[in-house]
Write a protein that holds these residues in place. Structure first.
Motif, short mmCIF file in Angstrom:
data_model
loop_
_atom_site.label_atom_id
_atom_site.label_comp_id
_atom_site.label_asym_id
_atom_site.label_seq_id
_atom_site.Cartn_x
_atom_site.Cartn_y
_atom_site.Cartn_z
N SER A 251 0.86 -1.18 0.00
CA SER A 251 0.00 0.00 0.00
C SER A 251 0.90 1.23 0.00
CB SER A 251 -0.89 0.04 1.24
OG SER A 251 -1.71 -1.09 1.28
N THR A 252 0.53 2.25 -0.77
CA THR A 252 1.35 3.45 -0.84
C THR A 252 0.54 4.67 -0.46
OG1 THR A 252 0.88 3.75 -3.17
CG2 THR A 252 2.88 2.53 -2.62
N ILE A 253 1.26 5.68 0.05
CA ILE A 253 0.66 6.94 0.47
C ILE A 253 1.57 8.07 0.00
CG2 ILE A 253 -0.02 8.36 2.44
CD1 ILE A 253 -0.32 5.77 4.02
N GLN A 254 0.97 9.11 -0.58
CA GLN A 254 1.71 10.33 -0.89
C GLN A 254 1.63 11.24 0.33
OE1 GLN A 254 3.63 10.90 -3.28
NE2 GLN A 254 2.87 10.13 -5.20
N VAL A 255 2.76 11.56 0.94
CA VAL A 255 2.79 12.41 2.13
C VAL A 255 3.13 13.83 1.66
CG1 VAL A 255 3.86 12.81 4.37
CG2 VAL A 255 3.56 10.47 3.53
N LYS A 256 2.26 14.76 1.98
CA LYS A 256 2.48 16.15 1.58
C LYS A 256 3.44 16.83 2.55
CE LYS A 256 -0.49 15.85 -1.71
NZ LYS A 256 -0.02 15.73 -3.07
N GLY A 257 4.35 17.63 2.02
CA GLY A 257 5.32 18.35 2.85
C GLY A 257 4.66 19.45 3.65
N LYS A 258 5.16 19.67 4.85
CA LYS A 258 4.59 20.70 5.72
C LYS A 258 5.07 22.08 5.30
CE LYS A 258 4.43 17.99 9.96
NZ LYS A 258 4.90 17.91 11.35
N SER A 259 4.23 23.08 5.55
CA SER A 259 4.64 24.47 5.36
C SER A 259 5.36 24.92 6.62
CB SER A 259 3.43 25.36 5.11
OG SER A 259 2.81 25.00 3.90
N LYS A 260 6.50 25.52 6.45
CA LYS A 260 7.31 25.95 7.59
C LYS A 260 7.70 27.41 7.41
CE LYS A 260 7.73 22.23 10.04
NZ LYS A 260 7.42 22.18 11.44
N ARG A 261 7.97 28.06 8.50
CA ARG A 261 8.35 29.46 8.48
C ARG A 261 9.82 29.59 8.88
NH1 ARG A 261 4.85 33.50 8.65
NH2 ARG A 261 5.63 35.54 9.11
N PHE A 262 10.58 30.33 8.11
CA PHE A 262 11.98 30.61 8.40
C PHE A 262 12.11 32.13 8.55
CE2 PHE A 262 11.85 26.88 5.65
CZ PHE A 262 12.46 25.95 6.48
N GLY A 263 11.86 32.63 9.77
CA GLY A 263 11.83 34.07 9.99
C GLY A 263 10.63 34.67 9.27
N LYS A 264 10.88 35.58 8.35
CA LYS A 264 9.79 36.19 7.58
C LYS A 264 9.41 35.36 6.36
CE LYS A 264 11.03 40.94 8.73
NZ LYS A 264 11.44 42.24 8.19
N VAL A 265 10.25 34.45 5.97
CA VAL A 265 10.07 33.71 4.73
C VAL A 265 9.30 32.42 4.99
CG1 VAL A 265 11.28 32.60 2.82
CG2 VAL A 265 12.26 34.61 3.90
#
Length: 102
Positions: A58-72
């Motif tokens: 069985s396979t799953i596509q894992v979506k990447g998390k949104s992260k904050r790097f200071g203002k970016v």
């Protein structure tokens, strides 16, 4: 499927509490695999690398998390996870498999 491709399909085993429970109760192992890997390729790769018989994948596509790097704002990469079910009576020991690979 050529053997070089099969050797590259599996990137790493996933070792977590959830994957340990699945290994004990359902005889399933979780792997991080290439994003374009297919289920037959994953099955063939596990059978080739670890010498066990695979029942299903069985396979799953894992979506990447949104992260904050200071203002970016940034985003982690998307990746693919595979749950591999082994045939009854089959067992996969990742420690011994790693020793064989070295």
């Amino acid at each position: 499927m050529n053997q070089q491709r099969l050797m590259q399909v599996i990137l790493a085993p996933i070792v977590s509490e959830k994957s340990n429970l699945l290994a004990e109760k359902r005889s399933q192992i979780a792997f991080k695999v290439l994003p374009n890997a297919t289920k037959p390729e994953i099955k063939a790769a596990v059978e080739l690398l670890f010498g066990v018989k695979v029942d299903s994948v069985s396979t799953i596509q894992v979506k990447g998390k949104s992260k904050r790097f200071g203002k970016v704002m940034g985003k982690r990469q998307d990746w693919k996870k595979a749950y591999v079910s082994l045939m009854p009576g089959q067992e996969l020991d990742l420690e011994s498999a790693a020793a064989r690979a070295e």
